[in-house]
Design a protein around this motif. Sequence first.
Motif, short mmCIF file in Angstrom:
data_model
loop_
_atom_site.label_atom_id
_atom_site.label_comp_id
_atom_site.label_asym_id
_atom_site.label_seq_id
_atom_site.Cartn_x
_atom_site.Cartn_y
_atom_site.Cartn_z
N GLN A 191 27.17 5.24 82.81
CA GLN A 191 26.79 4.30 81.68
C GLN A 191 26.86 3.09 81.68
O GLN A 191 26.27 2.28 80.95
CB GLN A 191 27.51 5.01 80.38
CG GLN A 191 27.45 6.49 80.09
CD GLN A 191 26.09 6.82 79.93
OE1 GLN A 191 25.35 6.21 79.24
NE2 GLN A 191 25.55 8.20 80.55
N GLN A 192 27.17 2.41 82.90
CA GLN A 192 27.29 1.25 83.18
C GLN A 192 26.17 0.57 83.94
O GLN A 192 25.38 1.42 84.74
CB GLN A 192 28.49 0.79 83.94
CG GLN A 192 29.80 1.46 83.46
CD GLN A 192 30.07 1.27 82.04
OE1 GLN A 192 29.87 0.18 81.45
NE2 GLN A 192 30.22 2.45 81.20
N PRO A 193 25.76 -0.54 83.69
CA PRO A 193 24.49 -1.15 84.56
C PRO A 193 24.84 -1.41 85.95
O PRO A 193 24.98 -2.35 86.61
CB PRO A 193 24.24 -2.32 83.84
CG PRO A 193 25.71 -2.97 83.33
CD PRO A 193 26.31 -1.82 82.89
N ILE A 194 25.08 -0.41 86.79
CA ILE A 194 25.72 -0.25 88.22
C ILE A 194 24.47 0.09 88.92
O ILE A 194 23.49 0.81 88.65
CB ILE A 194 26.78 0.87 88.08
CG1 ILE A 194 27.56 0.61 89.39
CG2 ILE A 194 26.28 1.94 88.04
CD1 ILE A 194 28.73 1.33 89.65
N GLY A 195 24.65 -0.37 90.24
CA GLY A 195 23.48 -0.07 91.24
C GLY A 195 23.42 1.59 91.43
O GLY A 195 24.34 1.87 91.59
N TRP A 198 33.69 -0.46 89.46
CA TRP A 198 33.07 -1.26 88.42
C TRP A 198 34.38 -2.20 87.52
O TRP A 198 35.31 -1.62 87.31
CB TRP A 198 32.25 -0.42 87.17
CG TRP A 198 31.56 -1.36 86.04
CD1 TRP A 198 31.71 -1.56 84.96
CD2 TRP A 198 30.27 -1.92 86.40
NE1 TRP A 198 31.05 -2.29 84.17
CE2 TRP A 198 30.08 -2.53 85.25
CE3 TRP A 198 29.61 -2.22 87.63
CZ2 TRP A 198 28.90 -3.67 84.97
CZ3 TRP A 198 28.59 -3.04 87.48
CH2 TRP A 198 28.11 -3.68 86.16
N GLU A 199 33.79 -3.44 87.53
CA GLU A 199 34.81 -4.35 87.12
C GLU A 199 36.15 -4.19 87.79
O GLU A 199 37.27 -4.14 87.03
CB GLU A 199 35.12 -4.23 85.50
CG GLU A 199 33.79 -4.41 84.66
CD GLU A 199 33.24 -5.98 84.52
OE1 GLU A 199 34.41 -6.82 85.33
OE2 GLU A 199 32.21 -6.22 84.37
N ARG A 200 36.10 -4.02 89.11
CA ARG A 200 37.28 -3.93 90.16
C ARG A 200 38.24 -2.65 89.72
O ARG A 200 39.50 -2.76 90.21
CB ARG A 200 38.21 -5.16 89.95
CG ARG A 200 37.34 -6.32 90.34
CD ARG A 200 38.08 -7.50 90.53
NE ARG A 200 37.42 -8.72 90.74
CZ ARG A 200 36.50 -9.13 91.76
NH1 ARG A 200 36.52 -8.14 92.79
NH2 ARG A 200 35.70 -10.26 91.84
N LYS A 201 37.61 -1.65 89.25
CA LYS A 201 38.38 -0.64 88.99
C LYS A 201 37.41 0.48 89.61
O LYS A 201 36.22 0.86 89.41
CB LYS A 201 38.52 -0.14 87.41
CG LYS A 201 39.27 1.12 87.23
CD LYS A 201 39.48 1.55 85.74
CE LYS A 201 40.11 2.71 85.54
NZ LYS A 201 40.58 3.00 84.04
N ASN A 202 38.12 1.74 90.31
CA ASN A 202 37.43 2.70 90.96
C ASN A 202 37.52 3.91 90.04
O ASN A 202 38.48 4.24 89.31
CB ASN A 202 38.26 3.13 92.33
CG ASN A 202 38.38 2.14 93.47
OD1 ASN A 202 37.61 0.95 93.49
ND2 ASN A 202 39.37 1.92 94.26
N ARG A 253 32.76 -8.61 95.46
CA ARG A 253 32.28 -9.01 93.93
C ARG A 253 32.98 -7.64 93.35
O ARG A 253 33.40 -6.57 93.89
CB ARG A 253 30.68 -8.76 93.95
CG ARG A 253 29.89 -9.77 94.30
CD ARG A 253 28.51 -9.70 94.44
NE ARG A 253 28.20 -8.89 95.53
CZ ARG A 253 27.04 -8.54 95.86
NH1 ARG A 253 26.02 -9.29 95.13
NH2 ARG A 253 26.76 -7.76 96.65
N HIS A 254 32.70 -7.68 91.79
CA HIS A 254 33.52 -6.76 90.93
C HIS A 254 33.25 -5.16 91.39
O HIS A 254 34.09 -4.35 90.94
CB HIS A 254 33.47 -7.01 89.58
CG HIS A 254 32.21 -6.73 88.89
ND1 HIS A 254 31.93 -5.70 88.52
CD2 HIS A 254 30.94 -7.53 88.79
CE1 HIS A 254 30.65 -5.26 88.15
NE2 HIS A 254 29.96 -6.42 88.21
N PHE A 255 32.01 -4.87 92.06
CA PHE A 255 31.67 -3.47 92.38
C PHE A 255 31.85 -3.14 93.60
O PHE A 255 31.13 -2.32 94.14
CB PHE A 255 30.09 -3.40 91.76
CG PHE A 255 29.03 -4.28 92.25
CD1 PHE A 255 28.51 -4.19 93.54
CD2 PHE A 255 28.78 -5.38 91.38
CE1 PHE A 255 27.58 -4.92 93.85
CE2 PHE A 255 28.11 -6.26 91.90
CZ PHE A 255 27.44 -6.07 92.95
#
Length: 724
Positions: free
Chosen positions: A591-595, A573-577, A507-509
Amino acid sequence: MKHNCLKSFAVLPCLIVLVAVVWAEESHLKGDWWQQPAVQTRHTIFVATFDRADSNDADFARGMPLAGGFGMTAGVPGRHGKATRIAEKGGHLHYRGGNNFNPHRGTLRMFVKGNVWRDETPHWLFDARGEDRIGILRDKAALSLVFCPDLRTEPPIAKLDLPIKDVTPDEWHCIVASWDRAAGIGAIALDGRCATGPMKFPDRHSPVFIFYVGGGFGARVDGMNLPGLEIDDLVIYDLPLAVLQADIKPLPKEDEALLIKTEDNARKCLNFIADLQRWGGWQTLYTWPTLIGSAAQGRECVDFPEAVGNDKSHASPHIASRFLYAYEVMGDYRFFEIALKTADLLLAAQDPRGFWVHGYRMTVSGIKPAADERHVKLQDSVQSHPIFFLSYLHRLTGDERYMTALKKAGEFYLKAQNPNGSWSHHWDAKDGIGKTARNQPQGGEINDLCTNDAIDVMVLMYHITGERKYIESVKRAGDWFIAAQIKGATRGWAEQYDKDNNPAEARHFEPPACSQSATRLAAQGLVEVYRLSKDDRYLQPIRDCIAWMEKAFPNGEMWCYHDLSDNRPIACWERKNYHMDDEKEAAWVRQQPIGTWQLKPSSTVPAMKRILERAEPPKDLAPMLTAQSAADRLKAFRSGAEQAMATQNEAGVWVSPVVSDFMGSIGAGFGTASPRVLAMLRYIEAARTALGELPPAYRGDGNLLRMAYPKGDWYDVKWDENVK
């Protein structure tokens, strides 16, 4: 009055195949409990004193207390206080079954007065109705406990007779009936004189949905009970007669009240969760207080009530296993019935090729899979938990439908294994090949227990079938774990790989990186293979990894992901490290809705060392819980039960104010398989075993795999083919 338990009492049902009546042994009921006024105790599930002048409702009921029927007069003089009387031909009372009646085991006591003792026409005094029936019949010469098939009364499945002697119609007479499916025993008593004998029980398991008092369903066939029949003090217990009359072994004082409170609170929770069941299944999470189902913690994952989940480690089969364990230790038939509904769902949903998908839509025209045949998920216990649950239920019921489904699923799992020994994220049934989350062919997956679960399934299927092909499959899996270890700037394992064992993205993350969680899962998988094989080469990769980690992570902590090129901690996040050791990049990703698991390190080296230290198989994998060992464990389990109850909300569940504590959350919600209810059930099992209410046994301790196979020979698999 005693409400104690037989020390050799077997709680769970089994299939009994006997002739209808082999023998009946006459004895006398012990003590005077059967003559006493009806009172509520730990083991009464239905109590009707009929002491109210305007109602025949039950005084206490685990299910609905309301009385139905017609032609009854309440408030007449009774054996104790007031009673109820049939005032019209055909008059009767009826009550809902459900929690009020357990067809597997129980005891009924009531007082009866009137011309029914003189009339030679057969009369049904009590009749519990499900797909089969349990009734109390008074005919010309005997008082009988009768099991009847379907709507018929003849021929009965089984019938136990107590010859009637001189019985006067103008006096109150006490009737006691008892049944114990596990022991294959029934009992019928009149005024203390009791006949006990083996009985054949129905082959199927059917809940009672209604029971009649004073003129049952069979009355239209065998004669209506006439006006004047009087009934008093009806009590239904959740224990068979032998258990009800056994000598009590008291608990420590601090546990006497705590056991009652824990049972009440466990029932509160389980009954609430049971009410959320739809078509045999649940969703994984529910919002609070709105009770909207969700497949995961994200707000976009809420779904319609028609959705049934089979995804994640706490999906429908796992939830149902809690109900089955609750039935083992508490005896409430409703919990067994809830588990049967889940089994029916799994049988109906299983693809003819042996697999399940991660969820289903339930429609009036049938079950609609939430995924097509090209996306049969192998991770997140989508295949393993249905297998473990059906094995558990087959062990308890002997129903061959479950074994047929198990074998079909085992064959599918073998077919789904990749040539390199791994299992992929999902199986493409059209192409007949495993694929990664990005649809690359034959890539291996560690994330979400994919290969670890598969190893457990292979060992279970070996024990079920005795076929060596399942152990050969485990060998290939162990070799893949060794081959997939990352050796470079970082050391460990990735969550997923391509077919050439290069770390791959999902997945993207989920980047192609060294993963803290996958490294621990790989170590656990290697330890499991070592326990089966005793081959040290499966432990060496863990030792090598720990030695490297001690230098790379002096504080013992590892981030969720580490870059393959330089071992720097990253989040994706969104396939970027984003480098978590870079203040600016870390601030942005937060600031992203990340786990939240990506945003902080966790203790890893000590955890890896513990895994290695525990590499040798447990000395006793299936420890027998005896009365003494249960008493010894009470103190340890007491605090868990107390903490669980202290944190329950008004509905009996445990609500998190913000599920998973991240900005993309569904908000307040709760899981349907909380470990806290398991803490209560473990305490109840220990307390009831210490009392003597449950026989010595190992029931799996609430662990689904151990409940599927609660034996101590798990690691005895004859690893080498030439070993006999």
